[in-house]
Motif scaffolding. Structure first.
Motif, short mmCIF file in Angstrom:
data_model
loop_
_atom_site.label_atom_id
_atom_site.label_comp_id
_atom_site.label_asym_id
_atom_site.label_seq_id
_atom_site.Cartn_x
_atom_site.Cartn_y
_atom_site.Cartn_z
N THR A 43 -15.91 -7.13 -12.45
CA THR A 43 -16.78 -7.01 -13.63
C THR A 43 -18.25 -6.86 -13.28
O THR A 43 -19.05 -6.54 -14.16
CB THR A 43 -16.63 -8.24 -14.54
N GLY A 44 -18.61 -7.10 -12.04
CA GLY A 44 -20.01 -7.01 -11.67
C GLY A 44 -20.19 -6.76 -10.19
O GLY A 44 -19.29 -7.02 -9.39
N LEU A 45 -21.34 -6.24 -9.85
CA LEU A 45 -21.73 -6.01 -8.46
C LEU A 45 -23.18 -6.43 -8.33
O LEU A 45 -24.07 -5.83 -8.96
CB LEU A 45 -21.54 -4.54 -8.08
N LEU A 46 -23.41 -7.50 -7.58
CA LEU A 46 -24.75 -8.04 -7.38
C LEU A 46 -25.14 -7.81 -5.93
O LEU A 46 -24.30 -7.89 -5.04
CB LEU A 46 -24.77 -9.54 -7.68
N TRP A 47 -26.42 -7.54 -5.69
CA TRP A 47 -26.86 -7.35 -4.31
C TRP A 47 -28.31 -7.74 -4.13
O TRP A 47 -29.08 -7.79 -5.07
CB TRP A 47 -26.59 -5.90 -3.88
N ARG A 48 -28.63 -8.07 -2.86
CA ARG A 48 -29.99 -8.43 -2.47
C ARG A 48 -30.75 -7.15 -2.12
O ARG A 48 -30.61 -6.60 -1.03
CB ARG A 48 -29.98 -9.37 -1.26
N ALA A 49 -31.58 -6.68 -3.03
CA ALA A 49 -32.33 -5.44 -2.83
C ALA A 49 -33.35 -5.57 -1.70
O ALA A 49 -33.76 -4.56 -1.13
CB ALA A 49 -33.03 -5.04 -4.13
N ASP A 50 -33.73 -6.80 -1.37
CA ASP A 50 -34.67 -7.00 -0.26
C ASP A 50 -33.97 -6.95 1.09
O ASP A 50 -34.64 -6.94 2.13
CB ASP A 50 -35.43 -8.32 -0.43
N LEU A 92 -27.65 -18.01 -6.14
CA LEU A 92 -27.16 -16.70 -5.69
C LEU A 92 -28.04 -16.07 -4.62
O LEU A 92 -27.56 -15.35 -3.77
CB LEU A 92 -27.02 -15.75 -6.89
N ARG A 93 -29.33 -16.35 -4.66
CA ARG A 93 -30.25 -15.79 -3.67
C ARG A 93 -30.35 -16.78 -2.51
O ARG A 93 -31.25 -17.60 -2.43
CB ARG A 93 -31.61 -15.53 -4.32
N ARG A 94 -29.38 -16.68 -1.61
CA ARG A 94 -29.22 -17.63 -0.52
C ARG A 94 -30.03 -17.24 0.71
O ARG A 94 -30.33 -16.06 0.92
CB ARG A 94 -27.75 -17.70 -0.13
N ALA A 95 -30.30 -18.22 1.56
CA ALA A 95 -31.00 -17.95 2.82
C ALA A 95 -30.06 -17.24 3.81
O ALA A 95 -30.50 -16.39 4.57
CB ALA A 95 -31.51 -19.25 3.43
N ASP A 96 -28.77 -17.59 3.78
CA ASP A 96 -27.80 -16.92 4.65
C ASP A 96 -27.35 -15.61 3.99
O ASP A 96 -27.68 -15.35 2.83
CB ASP A 96 -26.63 -17.85 4.97
N PRO A 97 -26.59 -14.78 4.69
CA PRO A 97 -26.20 -13.47 4.14
C PRO A 97 -24.92 -13.46 3.29
O PRO A 97 -24.49 -12.40 2.86
CB PRO A 97 -26.01 -12.62 5.39
N LEU A 98 -24.31 -14.61 3.02
CA LEU A 98 -23.01 -14.63 2.35
C LEU A 98 -23.02 -13.93 0.99
O LEU A 98 -22.03 -13.30 0.62
CB LEU A 98 -22.49 -16.06 2.18
#
Length: 179
Positions: A43-50, A92-98
């Motif tokens: 239902t969704g796709l979230l990503w870290r644009a940075d 959701l905006r974690r320090a690790d890449p998970l």
């Protein structure tokens, strides 16, 4: 997509993946560490644009302050919320890449049933064979490949027949995508 004992089968490939530390269950409960059996939809796709380029046109950036409510007593249970937020939640905006790239499933809602489990995602694994809290996790290249091909409504089948199997699907098995 079908979860198998060897990994996640997608488009003729088997992607090595990890599942919940308690295996697959047909009776998912919040905090049980199990991956829920059933037919789920993306239902969704979230990503870290940075950290990554946009993986698909429908992807939504994870912003500072984005959280996921996992408090069964809160009306926002199993939904994206924003800080400040007093109820129990995952950042959701974690320090690790998970959570650099997250495919969101429709597990438990909407509407969400309190206590039936929340935040069942497909995301990057910590390392091969390391179990999750109930999500399906895989190597970053496989997740990027999958995100580029999945779209809203893509089916994810977690067979009830896998219930009772502990820990990991495709422990270092499967094939890496070749394209």
């Amino acid at each position: 997509m079908v979860l198998t004992p060897r990994g996640l089968r997608v488009a003729g490939r088997v992607l090595a993946c990890s599942i919940g530390r308690s295996g697959v269950t047909a009776a998912k409960r919040e905090g049980d560490g199990a991956t829920p059996a059933g037919i789920h939809r993306i239902t969704g796709l979230l990503w870290r644009a940075d950290r990554l380029p946009r993986p698909a046109p429908w992807a939504v950036p994870i912003r500072a302050g984005d959280l996921w409510c996992d408090d069964p007593g809160d009306p926002s249970y199993n939904r994206l919320v924003r800080a400040p937020f007093a109820a129990r939640h995952e950042v959701l905006r974690r320090a690790d890449p998970l959570y650099d790239l997250v495919l969101v499933t429709d597990w438990n809602g909407p509407p969400a049933r309190p206590g039936a489990g929340s935040a069942i995602f497909l995301h990057q694994w910590r390392r091969p064979g390391f179990p999750t809290a109930g999500c399906i996790a895989m190597a970053r290249p496989d997740l990027l490949w999958l995100a580029a091909r999945a779209c809203p409504g893509t089916r994810l089948f977690v067979p009830p027949g896998l219930a009772g199997r502990a820990g990991v699907a495709g422990r270092c098995a499967g094939q890496a995508p070749s394209d």
